[in-house]
Design an enzyme around this catalytic site. Sequence first.
Site, PDB file in Angstrom:
ATOM      1  N   ASN A   7     -10.898 -17.593  16.085  1.00  0.00           N
ATOM      2  CA  ASN A   7     -11.049 -16.506  15.115  1.00  0.00           C
ATOM      3  C   ASN A   7     -10.034 -16.735  13.987  1.00  0.00           C
ATOM      4  O   ASN A   7      -8.849 -16.500  14.157  1.00  0.00           O
ATOM      5  CB  ASN A   7     -10.791 -15.161  15.818  1.00  0.00           C
ATOM      6  CG  ASN A   7     -10.850 -13.974  14.876  1.00  0.00           C
ATOM      7  OD1 ASN A   7     -11.269 -14.110  13.721  1.00  0.00           O
ATOM      8  ND2 ASN A   7     -10.433 -12.817  15.356  1.00  0.00           N
ATOM      9  N   HIS A  94     -13.456  -5.761  17.014  1.00  0.00           N
ATOM     10  CA  HIS A  94     -12.085  -6.287  17.112  1.00  0.00           C
ATOM     11  C   HIS A  94     -11.109  -5.154  16.797  1.00  0.00           C
ATOM     12  O   HIS A  94     -11.395  -4.306  15.936  1.00  0.00           O
ATOM     13  CB  HIS A  94     -11.901  -7.448  16.129  1.00  0.00           C
ATOM     14  CG  HIS A  94     -10.622  -8.196  16.354  1.00  0.00           C
ATOM     15  ND1 HIS A  94      -9.409  -7.706  15.948  1.00  0.00           N
ATOM     16  CD2 HIS A  94     -10.366  -9.382  16.971  1.00  0.00           C
ATOM     17  CE1 HIS A  94      -8.457  -8.564  16.303  1.00  0.00           C
ATOM     18  NE2 HIS A  94      -9.015  -9.586  16.922  1.00  0.00           N
ATOM     19  N   GLU A 151      -8.777  -7.764  24.834  1.00  0.00           N
ATOM     20  CA  GLU A 151      -7.699  -8.122  23.918  1.00  0.00           C
ATOM     21  C   GLU A 151      -6.678  -6.989  23.837  1.00  0.00           C
ATOM     22  O   GLU A 151      -6.860  -6.054  23.043  1.00  0.00           O
ATOM     23  CB  GLU A 151      -8.275  -8.369  22.523  1.00  0.00           C
ATOM     24  CG  GLU A 151      -9.209  -9.545  22.449  1.00  0.00           C
ATOM     25  CD  GLU A 151      -9.072 -10.254  21.118  1.00  0.00           C
ATOM     26  OE1 GLU A 151      -8.798 -11.446  21.123  1.00  0.00           O
ATOM     27  OE2 GLU A 151      -9.199  -9.591  20.077  1.00  0.00           O
ATOM     28  N   GLY A 210      -6.694 -16.457  18.085  1.00  0.00           N
ATOM     29  CA  GLY A 210      -6.433 -16.275  16.660  1.00  0.00           C
ATOM     30  C   GLY A 210      -5.468 -17.340  16.166  1.00  0.00           C
ATOM     31  O   GLY A 210      -5.870 -18.469  15.838  1.00  0.00           O
TER      32      GLY A 210
HETATM   33  P1  PGA Z   1      -3.878 -14.138  18.484  1.00  0.00           P
HETATM   34  O1  PGA Z   1      -5.147 -13.279  18.051  1.00  0.00           O
HETATM   35  O2  PGA Z   1      -4.398 -15.319  19.274  1.00  0.00           O
HETATM   36  O3  PGA Z   1      -3.226 -14.533  17.207  1.00  0.00           O
HETATM   37  O4  PGA Z   1      -3.018 -13.280  19.333  1.00  0.00           O
HETATM   38  C1  PGA Z   1      -6.197 -13.049  18.946  1.00  0.00           C
HETATM   39  C2  PGA Z   1      -7.238 -12.176  18.304  1.00  0.00           C
HETATM   40  O5  PGA Z   1      -6.899 -11.241  17.555  1.00  0.00           O
HETATM   41  O6  PGA Z   1      -8.434 -12.390  18.507  1.00  0.00           O
END
Ligand code: PGA
Length: 230
Positions: A7, A94, A151, A210
């Site tokens: 993402n 999200h 998440e 992310g």
């Molecule tokens: P991150 O984000 O891997 O930077 O923690 C994950 C996400 O928001 O999908």
Amino acid sequence: MNYLVANFKSHKTLAETRHWFDQILTLTYDPQTVEVIACPPAPYLLDCADLLHAASTSLKLGIQDISPFPFGAYTGAISAPMITDWVNYAIVGHSERRRYFGETSDDVLNKVEESLAAGITPIVCVDEPYLEEQLRPLKKSDFTRILVAYEPVSAIGSGNPDTPSHADEIGSRIKHLTDNRTPVLYGGSVNPENIGLFLNQTHINGALVGSASLNPDSFTQLIKVVSQPK
Ligand code: PGA
């Protein structure tokens, strides 16, 4: 089957995005073992689709958000039928969309329905304190047609991931609330060092990444770990 989702959020220029794809498209992996899904910013999707087509790869594209409405008078919205030729997946609900754009669980339901009607698989993001209320509006018949990403907000972009055993507990609850066959992904500070620990859990079938997906070298490492059979 494991799932690995990149993402990008609102990061990268078109040139940087092309560079990322150039590097990732040189990799080979077994598509029976892992489904790798890249979600660049929406304005680049058509360009990325051309790159994928030219490389005849099994890498899939996803959009980071989708309209809850069909075609119509909804200024600025990207409706699912507009994008279905280029993407297989859509991230919906999200926590950043819920928090900064006021997205509700009813909006998420509409996004799920619009996506499915257009042949796009929704990746529905949820967090622990609201699991029941976030999943309740969804239709039972959809549970085998979606992916769910657990998440925890505190873990997103913080460098403080959940523990794999707690993520597994939540994965088990999600499967109980949906369908045992619904793939559950974990997201929140996943990196090449910790992804294996999450994938080793019984109820976790992949990761939504992310920050660590932005660098093509680090995403290459992630693909390598995820491609190893469970
Ligand atoms: P991150 O984000 O891997 O930077 O923690 C994950 C996400 O928001 O999908």
